[in-house]
Structures are given as structure tokens and as C-alpha cells.
Design an enzyme around this catalytic site. Sequence first.
Site, PDB file in Angstrom:
ATOM      1  N   SER A  64      -5.180  -3.058   1.483  1.00  0.00           N
ATOM      2  CA  SER A  64      -5.752  -3.835   2.588  1.00  0.00           C
ATOM      3  C   SER A  64      -5.519  -3.094   3.885  1.00  0.00           C
ATOM      4  CB  SER A  64      -5.097  -5.218   2.663  1.00  0.00           C
ATOM      5  OG  SER A  64      -5.464  -5.879   3.856  1.00  0.00           O
ATOM      6  N   TYR A 115       2.489 -11.178   3.534  1.00  0.00           N
ATOM      7  CA  TYR A 115       1.328 -10.489   2.985  1.00  0.00           C
ATOM      8  C   TYR A 115       1.231  -9.063   3.526  1.00  0.00           C
ATOM      9  CZ  TYR A 115      -3.584  -9.498   1.878  1.00  0.00           C
ATOM     10  OH  TYR A 115      -4.746  -8.933   1.410  1.00  0.00           O
TER      11      TYR A 115
END
Length: 707
Positions: free
Chosen positions: A584, A597
Site C-alpha cells: 500500500s 495499518y
Amino acid sequence: MSVSSLTNFKHVSYLWDEQKAAALAGDEVALLIYRSNLLGADLRLTNYGGGNTSCKVMARDPLTGKQTEVMWVKGSGGDLGTLKRSGLAALYVDRLHSLENIYRGIEHEDEMVELFNHCIFDLSSKAPSIDTPLHGFLPFKHIDHLHPDAAIAIAAAKDGKRITQELFGGTIGWVPWQRPGFDLGLQLRQCLQDNPGIRGIMLGSHGLFTWGDTAYESYINTLEVIERCAAYLEEHYGKKGPVFGGARISAPDAEVRKKQAAALAPVLRGLCSGHTRMVGHFTDDPRVLEFINSKDLDRLAPLGTSCPDHFLRTKISPLVLPLDPQASLEDVAAVKQQLEPLFAAYRAMYTDYYSTCRHPNSPALRDPNPVVILYPGIGMFTFSKDKQTARVAAEFYTNAINVMKGAEAISEYTALPRQEAFDIEYWLLEEAKLQRMPKPKALSGRIALITGSAGGIGKAIAKRFADEGACVIINDNDAGRLQSAKEEFTKQYGADVFTTAVLDVTKATDIHAAYEVASLAFGGVDMVVNCAGLSISKPLEAHTEKDWDLLYDVLVKGQFLVTQQGVEVMRKQDLGGDVINIVSKNALMSGPNNAGYGSAKAAQLHLSRLNAAELGKDGIRVNVINPDAVIADSKIWEGDWAAGRAKAYGITVEELPGYYAKRTLLNQVILPEDIASACFAVTGGLLGKSTGNVINVDGGVAAAFVR
């Protein structure tokens, strides 16, 4: 044919539906296709892609306007079970017969195939096959040429001609083995002239011709002849002694066979892939086990097969492994040390076969590795350029086992002489057919396990890889979602392109089971894509320890465990490989409400670098794709993540897609297919010397640039 006989079939399936056939009445070509599909649906009657059927009808000649006889026959290639009108060749019968006037003899067989084109009636015809004259020189309206195991067992028996004569009382003719072609067609005609009134002809070591005045009569005649052959074999099993001389070893239980096969398959795949990267298939079918566990295995296996369709798919003979069924396979180096000389010997044998039998104009030596590998007590492995071809090779060798079993029960099995086998395998016409086949796709022969591939990014990657020729293992921790994906992939790709496994990436046992599925279904794995994920967006003070552990278990530990076990399989194969981690932009860019995260993504990214540095020596490349805001079909957006991100940015959930697009340099919405394209770019061949890279697929987020 008596109607009562229709209920007495035991060894073949009577599938004729009178209503469906009635709807086709008057269209003999449609009835030919219907009959062909029924015959092809029963593997006891013929193999996949094997056999051919025909019908002769009167039609208006478009040039003269006069009625002329036209033969419709299955064209080159194709399969009876799936035959359509487009798979037929249509030829003028009188022109086909006139070729006899210019036939120069058996030494000039091959030139006749080109001349078939001068006999074409329907200009949209499939290319006529080499078997065309075998149908053309027989006068019957409907003809079936099949390769049923029961008939070939008699045809391949040492005294098959005598058995055929006695079994059918002279109503089935006999033509000794000869390679298919124009001359064989003339021999079939001569056999009929010498034996008027016969209902069929047995071709030595090859197969069966049967016929009828209508599609239905031909169908029934074919079933009855094959039924009689099969019943005759059944009557004789055990009369000469135990089948295949009786059992030499006993097979372990199914679970042990599965474990052994899964452990060994990647090693075998690597040893078979020195010429072309192979895909595997495994079966422990009871018929296979009976043969490979028998006392006669060592005598019969080297003989090879008899029917041309069999050895074209399976090579001249199999490789038999001298491994104990319970042997420990954990020491991969020791296993390879034991097996490598066996493969070298097989390659030497095959090369010698080629050198001894070749002609001055023979095609070049093909891949000398075995196609069929027999592991006594465990089962049969087959390897070929794709899954379907490997699976079909297994089906054909199972047919060959059936033939050997039947021939041994009634007489003695005889294989084709090596020279005859070579002349089929390296036939120039067969080579021309191979050259006409489509070129391999970029990922042909490659096998991919993509975690979380029942939806979202993972499913898009799996589809792209499948489109490019790869076999894929679809998996998910959600059984319902996985079932939906299975149905979708079955409809789009068919069963030979993919398999499925329930996989929770936090469980080592699930991961191990998934790689076993990959090894049993395809022979191993070449590409691992770590895509499974989840997101939790909370302020620091709201983050719980449970949230933290879940993120790190799925994203970091999951990536580690899946890669670790995938690398173990790749090392067994010794073919290199690819690991792609879907990370990501959050691995590089800081943002609010993202401590768990974002830091887990950063760990994923650095773990990728560490793996790339370690695995280069194995030829295993590790690369990263960094997406951002891929919303379509994503489970991440089904939970609280979307609400959390919207809250962090002070917007509504509905405004998120537009917000994410506008903040990128390219002002683009990112789709799952965009990530799939990046994965293909990494694996498709153009970046074969790249590892440790990060490819951003985020529309351009400057804060997430690597440099």
C-alpha cells in the site's frame, strides 16, 4: 436391432434420446453431430480428441446444380464429445475416389493430404484429417471410427485376429496394423469386398470401424460391438491367473498417497521442466494402482502403448520410480540425488530411440523428458505444457492400462514396434499440426497462488494470470465467497485452469494444505501473490491490542508464512519463481488514524526487501505493488474502514472515491484490474531481471514516492 437389446448394455452407456433425435430428423449432418457427441461423452468408447465419425448425403452441387454425394467427416483435431458443425470437413465423394487414379503408392502417402483440399465441397470446412479416406472408401451412409479400450485390447492381443474371428463369427473383419492414410482406406475397402455383409472392421493395435444406414443404426451397431468385446474380456479376467500377475506391493491409504504425491510432485516437475516448463496432474485411480502395484509392471511398462492416440499423448513409455511408497521425502536433496540419474537415463533412452529410428527428413528431437511417471503404491503423475494436456495424457495412459489388462487376460499384450511408433510420433503431418497450434501465452506453464483471490484485487489478479495462460489456485477464508468465485471461474475458464482452497493466511496448517492442493492439481507453484488483507482505521487512543494483533497477523505474519512455504515448493522445483506482495502507499505515507495499518504495511514492505535480498540466489524475485484506494469489490470497504477514512478526511463515505482520485497526480480512480496489470508486468517476461522493486499503482501520490 431389437429394442430389448437396448436395456442390456452393461459396459457402455446408451444415451440416445428419441425426442432430441426426432427434432433433427431430415438433417443427417445434425444427426451425425448428435451421434458424435453421444459417443464422445463415454470415455469407454473413445478418448478425448480421438476417433472420428462421418455421414454421406446427397446435396446440390453449387457449380452444376446437380445432386452429388457429399461426405461430412470430423476434421483434423477436435473432440467428438464437443464436436460442432464447424469441426466437420465436407468433401465430394466422387472427387475423393478419383484420387486413386493419381495415388503413387504407400511411399507417397503424405502428398495425398494436400490433395484432399481439391475435394472440398463446403468452403468453410475444417481441414480434412488423415483418416478421411478410411471413411471415404467405405460405402456406408454413417460410419464410426473409435478407440474403445475393450476393442483395442483384442486388437493389441498377440492373436487378436483369431479372437476377433471367433468372437464375432466372421461378422467383424480384420486389417493388420498400418499407419492411417490413403492406403489404409483402400485396405478397408478390400476387407469389405472380401467379407461382404460384415458389420465392422477391427484395425490391428489401433481401433474399430462400425457403420449403419442411419445415424441411429450406426450408433447401436457401435455400442453392441463394443459391449460384446467388453463382456468377452470380463469373462476372461482371472482365468489365466491374477490380473497383471497379482499384487507385488500394497498401496498405503488415500491420505498417505496424497501426502506423498504432494511432497514429490514439485521435485518431479522441476526434473521434467529442463526443456519446457511443465504443468502436472496426479491420479491414484484404482485402475492405475492395480497396474503400478502389480508383479507385471516391470514387464509391461517398458513395452509402451499400442494405439497411436495413446502414445502420441504419453510418449513411447513411462518412467517408473523405484521409490518405496512410505519413503521419507523430507530430505529433498537426497530425493533429487536418487531421481536425477533416472531422468538422465530416460532422456538418454528417448534420444537413442530418436537416433535409431529417425529418417533424413524427420523433425528435430522433441523434449526427451517423460510425460508419464509411475510411483508404485502412490499413483501416476503426468506432465505437459498445460493442465488439460497433462490430464488428458493421464486419461490416455489409463486407457492403455485397460488395453494391457484386457489383452493379457485373453492372450498376450503386444505394443507397436518402435519404428512404427516413431513413424507416427515424428510424422511430418503430425509435426505440421503441432506447428499450427497457437503460440504459448506469456504465462503458459506457470502456476500462481494468489491469497484472498475470491474477490477484489486478488480475483482480478487471478483472472489476469489465467487470461495470460497461467493456472491459478483461488483461495479465501470465506467459504461462501470462495464458492461464488469457483462458479465464476468455472464458467469463464473451465476446470483445467484453476483449483480452490479455503485459506486463512494466519494458519500455517491452512497454508500447507493450500500448497498441497497446488502440487496435486498442477505440480507445484511458480508465483505467489500475497494479497489477502484487511484494514482498521482508528485514532491512536481507540486502537485496541486485538486490532493491532489482527492487522499484524494477517498482513505481516500471513505474508511471511505464505512466502516461507511457497519458497519451499519453489526450491523443490529449482525453477526460480516470483513473489509479489500487494502492500500500500500507506507503507510510505503517513496519515491520521492509521497507526496499526500503516505500520503493518511498512513491515510488509521491508519484509519484501529482506526476502528479495535472501532469495535471489534461488532465482526467486520479490517485488512490491503499492496500490491506493482500490474500492471496487473490496471487503476492506464493507466494514468500518471507509467510515474511518471519511471521518479522518472530514468527508462522507460517498465522497471517498472522488476524493482519492482528486488527490492523485493523474486524477484517476484505481481499479482492481490496474493492480492485476502491474502484477502481469512484473511476471510477464519483460522485467525478468528485476527484484526488490516497488511499483506504485496509486494514480500518483507524491508523498508515497519511494525516492
